[in-house]
Design a protein around this motif. Structure first.
Motif, short mmCIF file in Angstrom:
data_model
loop_
_atom_site.label_atom_id
_atom_site.label_comp_id
_atom_site.label_asym_id
_atom_site.label_seq_id
_atom_site.Cartn_x
_atom_site.Cartn_y
_atom_site.Cartn_z
N ALA A 24 0.84 -1.21 0.00
CA ALA A 24 0.00 0.00 0.00
C ALA A 24 0.87 1.25 0.00
N SER A 25 1.99 1.19 0.72
CA SER A 25 2.87 2.37 0.79
C SER A 25 3.49 2.67 -0.58
N LYS A 26 3.75 1.62 -1.37
CA LYS A 26 4.32 1.85 -2.70
C LYS A 26 3.30 2.53 -3.60
N ILE A 27 2.05 2.11 -3.47
CA ILE A 27 0.98 2.73 -4.29
C ILE A 27 0.82 4.19 -3.88
N LEU A 28 0.82 4.43 -2.56
CA LEU A 28 0.66 5.80 -2.08
C LEU A 28 1.87 6.66 -2.47
N ASN A 29 3.05 6.06 -2.39
CA ASN A 29 4.27 6.77 -2.78
C ASN A 29 4.17 7.27 -4.22
N ARG A 30 3.58 6.43 -5.08
CA ARG A 30 3.40 6.81 -6.49
C ARG A 30 2.47 8.03 -6.58
N GLU A 31 1.39 7.99 -5.79
CA GLU A 31 0.43 9.12 -5.84
C GLU A 31 1.09 10.39 -5.31
N ILE A 32 1.86 10.24 -4.22
CA ILE A 32 2.51 11.43 -3.63
C ILE A 32 3.49 12.05 -4.62
N ASN A 33 4.23 11.18 -5.33
CA ASN A 33 5.22 11.70 -6.28
C ASN A 33 4.58 12.44 -7.45
N ARG A 34 3.31 12.12 -7.69
CA ARG A 34 2.62 12.79 -8.81
C ARG A 34 1.79 13.98 -8.32
N ALA A 35 1.84 14.24 -7.00
CA ALA A 35 1.06 15.37 -6.46
C ALA A 35 1.50 16.64 -7.18
N GLY A 36 0.58 17.44 -7.58
CA GLY A 36 0.94 18.62 -8.37
C GLY A 36 0.61 18.39 -9.83
N LEU A 37 0.82 17.15 -10.31
CA LEU A 37 0.47 16.81 -11.70
C LEU A 37 -0.96 16.28 -11.73
N ALA A 38 -1.21 15.28 -10.85
CA ALA A 38 -2.57 14.76 -10.75
C ALA A 38 -3.34 15.66 -9.79
N ASP A 39 -4.65 15.58 -9.84
CA ASP A 39 -5.47 16.46 -8.99
C ASP A 39 -5.63 15.85 -7.60
N VAL A 40 -4.52 15.75 -6.86
CA VAL A 40 -4.61 15.12 -5.54
C VAL A 40 -4.20 16.04 -4.40
N THR A 41 -3.81 17.28 -4.71
CA THR A 41 -3.43 18.18 -3.62
C THR A 41 -4.63 19.05 -3.23
N GLY A 42 -4.51 19.70 -2.07
CA GLY A 42 -5.55 20.63 -1.64
C GLY A 42 -6.58 20.00 -0.74
N LEU A 43 -7.48 20.83 -0.27
CA LEU A 43 -8.50 20.39 0.68
C LEU A 43 -9.63 19.67 -0.04
N LEU A 44 -10.19 18.70 0.68
CA LEU A 44 -11.32 17.96 0.11
C LEU A 44 -12.63 18.68 0.40
N GLY A 45 -12.62 19.50 1.47
CA GLY A 45 -13.85 20.19 1.84
C GLY A 45 -14.60 19.48 2.95
N SER A 46 -14.00 18.39 3.48
CA SER A 46 -14.64 17.67 4.58
C SER A 46 -13.73 17.71 5.81
N GLN A 47 -14.25 17.21 6.93
CA GLN A 47 -13.45 17.13 8.16
C GLN A 47 -13.37 15.69 8.62
N ASN A 48 -12.27 15.32 9.28
CA ASN A 48 -12.20 13.97 9.83
C ASN A 48 -12.83 13.97 11.22
#
Ligand code: FDP
Length: 317
Positions: A24-48
């Motif tokens: 799972a960490s390898k998959i997440l690492n891939r997403e983190i490395n693409r942050a800025g290119l893919a639309d994965v940064t910023g707030l979601l608009g919800s709270q935990n």
């Protein structure tokens, strides 16, 4: 796997579970490395559940780890910093429970600063084959079977313990595999780094203010990333102490006992250091609820001892 023979009755399930987390960490690492290119940064608009704003990557990380742990089949229940209740995986014949902070330090994501994942593994208390309960999830830290973190930094590193020392594995992107790079990690008994959010200085208890003033008189270095995993990892390698004391705003401290304090306390003790809430060893605290918070002083033993001593003096006066 190499250390498996040191454990009586080891059946390979724990090794498999650690591999599920690594995957799972390898998959997440891939997403983190693409942050800025893919639309994965910023707030979601919800709270935990803690009332904190969720980042998109917080939620992605939560999904990735929950999916890997459910499908891996070695875990009967999961508790996550991002989820209000215990998650039943349906694998009632599995013997392990996992507590996870899928993405720690998430306020740093957009700034390209190091972030991490923290996890802890417990053996269930209820009989195998039955539906797990809250009793399986709120265990003392000294009952952990394993604990670790993944730091997504200048390189990605997986550090974990199964109670027989601490080992670090650096991720080789080109091969898609973790390699043992930091065998038997040990923290120095003393250090010259203090890590805390000094913006809260005047909200800290007087003894902590005094301790920090003393560090400055000694010309220690102040180093604070604001990502617990990053600050912890640096202090583990170089010697130092991380502090998140009670503040006026957070009288119980800010950090979560189950998802942050217990796993890191297990790791630091295995590396020869200490972790305290100011009054007692973190690993001896009996958690009362899933999202409990705790003050945390963690790192080189001499530094944690000095802080604990100052807390005792306050209690006496
Ligand atoms: P974050 O809120 O960004 O997820 O526990 C979470 C944590 O970060 C730690 O990683 C970090 O050390 C701490 O909180 C930062 O808190 P402050 O902003 O109060 O310094």
């Amino acid at each position: 796997m190499r250390n498996q023979e040191a454990f009586q009755f080891a059946s390979g399930e724990l090794s498999q579970l650690l591999r599920d987390i690594a995957l799972a960490s390898k998959i997440l690492n891939r997403e983190i490395n693409r942050a800025g290119l893919a639309d994965v940064t910023g707030l979601l608009g919800s709270q935990n559940v803690q009332g904190e704003a969720q980042q998109k990557l917080d939620v992605i990380a939560d999904i990735r780890f929950l999916r890997a742990l459910k499908n891996g089949g070695e875990v009967c229940a999961i508790i996550s910093e991002e989820e209000p209740e215990i998650i039943l995986t349906g694998n009632n014949h599995a013997k392990y429970v996992v507590a996870i902070d899928p993405l720690d330090g998430s306020s740093n994501i957009d700034a390209n600063v190091s972030i991490g994942t923290i996890f802890s593994i417990f053996r269930r208390k209820t009989p195998i084959g039955t539906v797990p309960t809250i009793k399986d999830c709120i265990q003392r830290g000294d009952e952990q079977v394993a604990a670790g973190y993944i730091l997504y930094g200048s390189s990605t590193i997986l550090v974990y313990t199964t109670g027989k020392g601490v080992n670090g594995f650096t991720y080789d992107n080109s091969l898609g595999e973790y390699f043992l790079s930091h065998p038997q990690m040990q923290v120095n008994d003393n250090g010259k780094i203090f890590s805390c959010n000094e913006g809260n200085f005047y909200d800290f208890p007087q003894n902590i203010q005094d301790y920090l003033t003393d560090c400055k008189k000694k010309r220690y270095a102040g180093r604070y990333i604001g990502s617990l995993v990053g600050d912890f990892h640096r202090n583990l390698l170089k010697g130092g102490v991380y502090l998140y004391p009670p503040t006026l705003q957070n009288p119980e401290g800010k950090l979560r006992l189950l998802y942050e304090c217990l796993p890191l306390a297990f790791i630091i003790e295995q590396a020869g250091g200490k972790a305290s809430d100011g009054k007692q060893r973190i690993l001896e605290i009996q958690p009362q609820n899933l999202h409990q918070r705790s003050p945390l002083y963690i790192g080189s033993s001499t530094m944690v001892d000095a802080i604990e001593e100052s807390c005792k003096e306050v209690a006496v006066n």
